[in-house]
Design a protein around this motif. Structure first.
Motif, PDB file in Angstrom:
ATOM      1  N   LEU A 112     -37.014   2.887  -4.826  1.00  0.00           N
ATOM      2  CA  LEU A 112     -38.092   2.304  -4.023  1.00  0.00           C
ATOM      3  C   LEU A 112     -37.501   1.402  -2.957  1.00  0.00           C
ATOM      4  N   ASP A 113     -38.045   1.510  -1.786  1.00  0.00           N
ATOM      5  CA  ASP A 113     -37.554   0.735  -0.653  1.00  0.00           C
ATOM      6  C   ASP A 113     -38.459  -0.493  -0.477  1.00  0.00           C
ATOM      7  N   LEU A 114     -38.040  -1.607  -1.054  1.00  0.00           N
ATOM      8  CA  LEU A 114     -38.857  -2.814  -1.005  1.00  0.00           C
ATOM      9  C   LEU A 114     -38.520  -3.629   0.241  1.00  0.00           C
ATOM     10  N   ARG A 115     -39.553  -3.995   0.959  1.00  0.00           N
ATOM     11  CA  ARG A 115     -39.360  -4.771   2.181  1.00  0.00           C
ATOM     12  C   ARG A 115     -40.298  -5.968   2.189  1.00  0.00           C
ATOM     13  N   ASP A 116     -39.959  -6.927   3.033  1.00  0.00           N
ATOM     14  CA  ASP A 116     -40.869  -8.072   3.115  1.00  0.00           C
ATOM     15  C   ASP A 116     -41.812  -7.875   4.295  1.00  0.00           C
ATOM     16  N   PRO A 118     -43.418  -9.933   6.502  1.00  0.00           N
ATOM     17  CA  PRO A 118     -43.225 -10.494   7.842  1.00  0.00           C
ATOM     18  C   PRO A 118     -42.207  -9.717   8.684  1.00  0.00           C
ATOM     19  N   SER A 119     -41.036  -9.463   8.133  1.00  0.00           N
ATOM     20  CA  SER A 119     -39.986  -8.883   8.972  1.00  0.00           C
ATOM     21  C   SER A 119     -39.890  -7.370   8.848  1.00  0.00           C
ATOM     22  N   GLY A 120     -40.391  -6.805   7.758  1.00  0.00           N
ATOM     23  CA  GLY A 120     -40.288  -5.373   7.557  1.00  0.00           C
ATOM     24  C   GLY A 120     -38.901  -4.904   7.185  1.00  0.00           C
ATOM     25  N   ARG A 121     -38.018  -5.840   6.883  1.00  0.00           N
ATOM     26  CA  ARG A 121     -36.664  -5.446   6.501  1.00  0.00           C
ATOM     27  C   ARG A 121     -36.496  -5.476   4.991  1.00  0.00           C
ATOM     28  N   PRO A 122     -35.549  -4.687   4.487  1.00  0.00           N
ATOM     29  CA  PRO A 122     -35.354  -4.620   3.025  1.00  0.00           C
ATOM     30  C   PRO A 122     -35.025  -5.994   2.455  1.00  0.00           C
ATOM     31  N   ILE A 123     -35.448  -6.225   1.230  1.00  0.00           N
ATOM     32  CA  ILE A 123     -35.135  -7.486   0.581  1.00  0.00           C
ATOM     33  C   ILE A 123     -33.666  -7.496   0.160  1.00  0.00           C
ATOM     34  N   ARG A 124     -33.182  -8.684  -0.130  1.00  0.00           N
ATOM     35  CA  ARG A 124     -31.783  -8.849  -0.505  1.00  0.00           C
ATOM     36  C   ARG A 124     -31.496  -8.455  -1.932  1.00  0.00           C
ATOM     37  N   GLN A 125     -30.259  -8.107  -2.152  1.00  0.00           N
ATOM     38  CA  GLN A 125     -29.782  -7.948  -3.526  1.00  0.00           C
ATOM     39  C   GLN A 125     -29.798  -9.330  -4.182  1.00  0.00           C
ATOM     40  N   LEU A 126     -30.408  -9.395  -5.359  1.00  0.00           N
ATOM     41  CA  LEU A 126     -30.491 -10.655  -6.087  1.00  0.00           C
ATOM     42  C   LEU A 126     -29.108 -11.037  -6.593  1.00  0.00           C
ATOM     43  N   GLU A 127     -28.738 -12.305  -6.475  1.00  0.00           N
ATOM     44  CA  GLU A 127     -27.472 -12.715  -7.074  1.00  0.00           C
ATOM     45  C   GLU A 127     -27.535 -14.147  -7.543  1.00  0.00           C
ATOM     46  N   VAL A 128     -26.727 -14.415  -8.559  1.00  0.00           N
ATOM     47  CA  VAL A 128     -26.620 -15.782  -9.063  1.00  0.00           C
ATOM     48  C   VAL A 128     -25.729 -16.535  -8.087  1.00  0.00           C
ATOM     49  N   GLN A 129     -26.192 -17.702  -7.672  1.00  0.00           N
ATOM     50  CA  GLN A 129     -25.447 -18.427  -6.642  1.00  0.00           C
ATOM     51  C   GLN A 129     -25.157 -19.861  -7.052  1.00  0.00           C
ATOM     52  N   ASP A 130     -24.104 -20.411  -6.469  1.00  0.00           N
ATOM     53  CA  ASP A 130     -23.820 -21.826  -6.683  1.00  0.00           C
ATOM     54  C   ASP A 130     -24.692 -22.669  -5.759  1.00  0.00           C
TER      55      ASP A 130
END
Lengths: 158, 158
Positions: A112-116, A118-130
């Motif tokens: 599935l091609d998930l986009r947001d 407002p911008s119509g661009r694909p969402i980011r890969q989720l990652e654990v961040q500092d």
DNA sequence: CAATCCGGTTTCATATTGCAACCCTATTGC
DNA sequence: GCAATAGGGTTGCAATATGAAACCGGATTG
């Protein structure tokens, strides 16, 4: 024998799984995120047995993941809607979806091609961040000791 | 009757749940992230029945979430270690943990304080983000239609 | 040579799941 | 006005899954 419960586990992952860790609950939440609200629609879209669906919906309502709303102007009609708690499962669902897309892609269909919106661009890969937003792996993370406790042998990994 | 399987579901969430969606599998993966590798240690730390543990470990090995390594210098000794696929469940586990901490905090204990090794500061709250890194809710996300398909009635929510 | 550890397998009682049939209320179609 | 249908369940039953505990066989320890 009865499934083991983790209501009182000291681990919040275990407690979370206690609420949404069975085969159907997360799929029901996912379906609700797609917009499904009615008993019959959940039943048909998921292909779940009716008695199981009743059980899961009740459990999710008890756990305040869903709200049961009486929309019965004429006759008994109900809707099951996500609460804030339920909506906050969004990262869990997205994390699972991205993991599934990566390691078990469907042979027939693209993921599935998930986009947001407002911008119509694909969402980011989720990652654990500092704290700065830099990506972290399992090995980068440790459990800080509670100072009031006796110090343990060594820093455990996450 | 037998549990329903989703191996061939078109939904990657369903396929992911097929591999780690039962009560124990994710907890085993979590425990492995803590550093546990041996059968007896999983058994004691999780309090899982031995036959169930055998079954889950085998399933996880079959699905390439864990690798079974023979470390038997003298006698049969095995270790179950995370694969890359298994390690990539990290965001799923963290998402569940943060959700659990938020909505079902333990009455006795504070939530685990996870920090990253280089900086020693707490890790970030996981969030679904757009291409620029701005946070997104369920309602901000939609499923882009596959161009090769017949156009549907309307954009569905995520 | 007995006791123990490791990694299982077996047995058995109990829970959970899935299917299908049934139920009751309310709205339709005609 | 009456049958058909939809919504939201409940009930009964057979197939499975789960959990506890006992057993097992090789290896190491005392």
């Amino acid at each position: 024998m009865a499934r083991k419960r983790f209501d009182d586990s000291s681990c919040s992952v275990a407690r979370a799984l206690n609420e949404v860790g069975d085969w159907w609950s997360l799929l029901i939440v996912l379906q609700a995120m797609y917009g499904t609200r009615r008993f019959v629609d959940f039943q048909q879209e998921l292909g779940i047995a009716r008695n199981i669906l009743v059980d899961r919906l009740c459990r999710l309502v008890d756990n305040e993941v869903l709200r049961k709303v009486d929309v019965g102007e004429h006759g008994p009609r109900f809707e099951y809607r996500l609460t804030d708690k339920g909506r906050d499962l969004f990262p869990v669902v997205i994390a699972l979806r991205q993991w599934g897309d990566r390691y078990n892609p469907s042979p027939d269909q693209p993921p599935l091609d998930l986009r947001d919106r407002p911008s119509g661009r694909p969402i980011r890969q989720l990652e654990v961040q500092d704290a700065e937003g830099k990506p972290l792996t399992v090995r980068d993370v440790f459990v800080a000791e509670d100072n009031n406790e006796a110090p343990s042998n060594g820093k455990k990994q996450a």
